[in-house]
Design a protein around this motif. Sequence first.
Motif, PDB file in Angstrom:
ATOM      1  N   SER A  82     -37.356 117.984  29.112  1.00  0.00           N
ATOM      2  CA  SER A  82     -36.460 117.790  30.255  1.00  0.00           C
ATOM      3  C   SER A  82     -36.188 116.301  30.458  1.00  0.00           C
ATOM      4  CB  SER A  82     -37.081 118.376  31.527  1.00  0.00           C
ATOM      5  OG  SER A  82     -36.300 117.988  32.648  1.00  0.00           O
ATOM      6  N   THR A  83     -34.937 116.007  30.748  1.00  0.00           N
ATOM      7  CA  THR A  83     -34.583 114.646  31.172  1.00  0.00           C
ATOM      8  C   THR A  83     -33.858 114.707  32.520  1.00  0.00           C
ATOM      9  OG1 THR A  83     -32.566 114.814  29.853  1.00  0.00           O
ATOM     10  CG2 THR A  83     -34.424 113.658  28.849  1.00  0.00           C
ATOM     11  N   VAL A  84     -34.038 115.851  33.196  1.00  0.00           N
ATOM     12  CA  VAL A  84     -33.470 115.998  34.543  1.00  0.00           C
ATOM     13  C   VAL A  84     -34.137 114.985  35.464  1.00  0.00           C
ATOM     14  CG1 VAL A  84     -33.263 117.597  36.501  1.00  0.00           C
ATOM     15  CG2 VAL A  84     -32.999 118.447  34.147  1.00  0.00           C
TER      16      VAL A  84
ATOM     17  N   ASP B 283     -31.248 107.343  22.433  1.00  0.00           N
ATOM     18  CA  ASP B 283     -30.579 108.640  22.262  1.00  0.00           C
ATOM     19  C   ASP B 283     -31.101 109.359  21.020  1.00  0.00           C
ATOM     20  OD1 ASP B 283     -29.240 108.106  24.491  1.00  0.00           O
ATOM     21  OD2 ASP B 283     -27.284 107.724  23.551  1.00  0.00           O
ATOM     22  N   GLN B 284     -31.236 108.570  19.952  1.00  0.00           N
ATOM     23  CA  GLN B 284     -31.696 109.113  18.687  1.00  0.00           C
ATOM     24  C   GLN B 284     -33.076 109.780  18.845  1.00  0.00           C
ATOM     25  OE1 GLN B 284     -29.333 108.786  16.557  1.00  0.00           O
ATOM     26  NE2 GLN B 284     -30.444 110.079  15.075  1.00  0.00           N
ATOM     27  N   GLN B 285     -33.917 109.103  19.632  1.00  0.00           N
ATOM     28  CA  GLN B 285     -35.271 109.610  19.840  1.00  0.00           C
ATOM     29  C   GLN B 285     -35.254 110.886  20.666  1.00  0.00           C
ATOM     30  OE1 GLN B 285     -36.770 105.929  21.505  1.00  0.00           O
ATOM     31  NE2 GLN B 285     -37.965 105.552  19.629  1.00  0.00           N
ATOM     32  N   LEU B 286     -34.390 110.911  21.684  1.00  0.00           N
ATOM     33  CA  LEU B 286     -34.275 112.121  22.500  1.00  0.00           C
ATOM     34  C   LEU B 286     -33.818 113.304  21.650  1.00  0.00           C
ATOM     35  CD1 LEU B 286     -32.868 111.120  25.989  1.00  0.00           C
ATOM     36  CD2 LEU B 286     -34.936 112.426  25.462  1.00  0.00           C
ATOM     37  N   LEU B 287     -32.875 113.014  20.751  1.00  0.00           N
ATOM     38  CA  LEU B 287     -32.399 114.076  19.842  1.00  0.00           C
ATOM     39  C   LEU B 287     -33.554 114.659  19.048  1.00  0.00           C
ATOM     40  CD1 LEU B 287     -28.993 112.774  18.412  1.00  0.00           C
ATOM     41  CD2 LEU B 287     -29.407 114.778  19.857  1.00  0.00           C
TER      42      LEU B 287
END
Lengths: 461, 461
Positions: free
Chosen positions: B23-25, B8-12
């Motif tokens: 996108s993470t759809v 999650d931290q990395q996605l942030l």
Amino acid sequence: MTIRELEDQQLLRLREVFGERVSTVKADLIAHGRDEGYPDTHAPQAVVYAESEADVVAALRLARELHVPITPYAAGSGLEGNAVPWRGGISLDLTRMNRVLLIESANFSATVEPGVLYPELSRQARPHGLFFAVDPGAEASLGGMAATGASGTAAVKYGTMRDNVLEMRVALLDGRVLRVGSRAPKSSAGYDLKHLFLGSEGTLGVITELTVRLWPLPASAASMQVSFASVDDAVTATVMIIGAGIGPQRLELVDAETIRAVNFYKGRSDAEQPTLWIEVIGRDGADVATQLALVEELCRESGGAVTGRATTEAQRTELWTARHHVYYALRAMYPGHSNRLGDVCVPIAALPGAIAITQQLLREHQLHAPIVGHVGDGNFHLLFHAAPEDAATWERIALVSDTITREALRMGGTCTGEHGVGIRKRKYLRDEHGEALDAMREIKSLFDPYGLLNPGKIFEE
Amino acid sequence: MTIRELEDQQLLRLREVFGERVSTVKADLIAHGRDEGYPDTHAPQAVVYAESEADVVAALRLARELHVPITPYAAGSGLEGNAVPWRGGISLDLTRMNRVLLIESANFSATVEPGVLYPELSRQARPHGLFFAVDPGAEASLGGMAATGASGTAAVKYGTMRDNVLEMRVALLDGRVLRVGSRAPKSSAGYDLKHLFLGSEGTLGVITELTVRLWPLPASAASMQVSFASVDDAVTATVMIIGAGIGPQRLELVDAETIRAVNFYKGRSDAEQPTLWIEVIGRDGADVATQLALVEELCRESGGAVTGRATTEAQRTELWTARHHVYYALRAMYPGHSNRLGDVCVPIAALPGAIAITQQLLREHQLHAPIVGHVGDGNFHLLFHAAPEDAATWERIALVSDTITREALRMGGTCTGEHGVGIRKRKYLRDEHGEALDAMREIKSLFDPYGLLNPGKIFEE
């Protein structure tokens, strides 16, 4: 970097391995310390005459063991000191590896040892209806041509050495022999190491075998000589000729100065103007005649005037003799002078600008240096010359040469079209390649961590 | 190698830098987890849509900072899983970098972003009387084609992607952007890094810009379809056609099985025999008619029978439709089947032997797989197909494909002519390259010490 000279102990070790194939005769050392174009001699301490791949591997291993520089040498026809042993050590002579190993006509390829001279390959390919298409002019070796990324007058049709090597065997400093490239006409199987070694000037490894492309001998050929009011007009005609899809075999530009020298040498009276020599090939006489008519039409549109035409073999030889005799003409005009050959290459559209700047610089610095261009490739040479002891002129030559090279880079060109980097062009690589030069150095360190392979070339020390 | 998934931290952190361009759809992730030819999906954890070189550099820097894999993606038309994010991480989508930046007709070149599809470049070059000559068939991107070392039907005349890229900008994992190659038509200035990146499949860096060659549109073209008693005869004719210096634009071979499929699909009744499609180009109708007559004569000498002839544009389209519809014909003949495309390349003289072995293997293992060859290059494809759930047939396909590839290597060929290594061909590189594979790995480590750039491709883990 500390490079030691060969000590007695080291020479003993060389003799132990190579026996009679080692020479320390002074004449041999001096002969291996120079080439056709670099002014200074840097003699090796020993010459090893390799007769096989095993010899090359053994010599590389010994160089590593003894921690001495090793520089491959063959025809000695380089122009930038590419094979001059700048740091001494071993000159690895490959001239005895001069066998054509295999001609495979159905594959349009030949496999040769690195010391084979390219005219010899064409001679052996002829009975198969084939020839080797890269022709740098001098009696160059195929290994040296591959190591330099050489080309010549027919590159506009057949490409350079880079396009004409299918596969190579390359011996590394650590004793490995890599096979790079493929005898298959194309491949997308992994990193292209072949092109990494092509043009690496013996700084990454030593080529021990090459498989090269052969081309069908043209059934028919014809040539034309056309003079133009300006270089601009000649280049415009060139772009139209290529754009028309004619695909000439040769497209050579010379300036008025060159025609003047050839007129003097050959007792001719050609118009002393920028001149194109064009050669087309085709399936028969009618085919080349039609192409030549089209070439003539396109040249006329740019104000060109046909000053020579050649359809028979004898006429072609006569016409091209003028082009081929540029160097001799120059020597005849200026007896006792030494030469230095400039070599830059720019995008074709930038060529008129590059040549205009060049001509202006020559005038400004009162130099007479004929310009000879492989105009279809954007590549041109300057034939500088001066008396060997005329330091002031050599200084002006160096200045003009430097300015032209930097202008070529500014135009998106390259500091060397076909002669390689050697020693004198090293200083331009940062400007030309930017950070890519660091990546090149990193690759150099990978293959040659001790800096023993042809040290002092390509990279500044 | 340990590759962590995105936390999650990395996605942030990704969102912080790229905002809406991440996108993470799920649909996006799945779409970026497959290509045209690799059977399995390996979805990334995030897709970054790069809109500029600066975005590419930022994405690479982030991948390094976060220590996650990053795999470039554009048209998704690869066939070997080349752009499939085998180890997850970031899929770096380049489709928004789709501008033709510059067409320089006097230099016969164009500069483009990597996401430009090649038919679009040809469309834009047409008003200049030029076209882009590499045509792999699928709607491929120029960046992807360069990264794969792609080619297609016209390579026999114009070369592959490797021959048609003049200069590239390549972003490295460490944030550097290298300019490699030159817009000058030729150069011998240092190591050839351009060819190192061409065909490296995004494992060394990401191409952010390309300058490619354009060619003059042929003034005239004509085609011929010729059937032969055997593949041997067809290849003999091919060697004679090339040897005569005709230099056809296309030289395509298909086997009897393929003609059968096309007949079925198009309601034709062509002779179900090995067949050559030949296209020649020239300066006018008379020129191509003469070439075609010579081609016909050479084919007849090998027992070929002309079964189709096309001189008008409409006729040519009709004739080549048959060749181009091979894939559709196959799908129509075997509805619901999945495909797998074989791709090997051998020296031309070895082609009849390679195809004979292939046909025998297909018979032995009761497989129907049309053979389509770029015969002038020694390159041929097998169009394997089976119902997706038919595990037994897929097993036989894998076995036959493996045997053919090893035979091609034994003949001095390559395990992939134009589709790249991707995932499935990795296992052949040791056989094909020997110790050169180690040198490739060493270079990989130099540019990608952490194994983050398209991991799992080219090299076995």
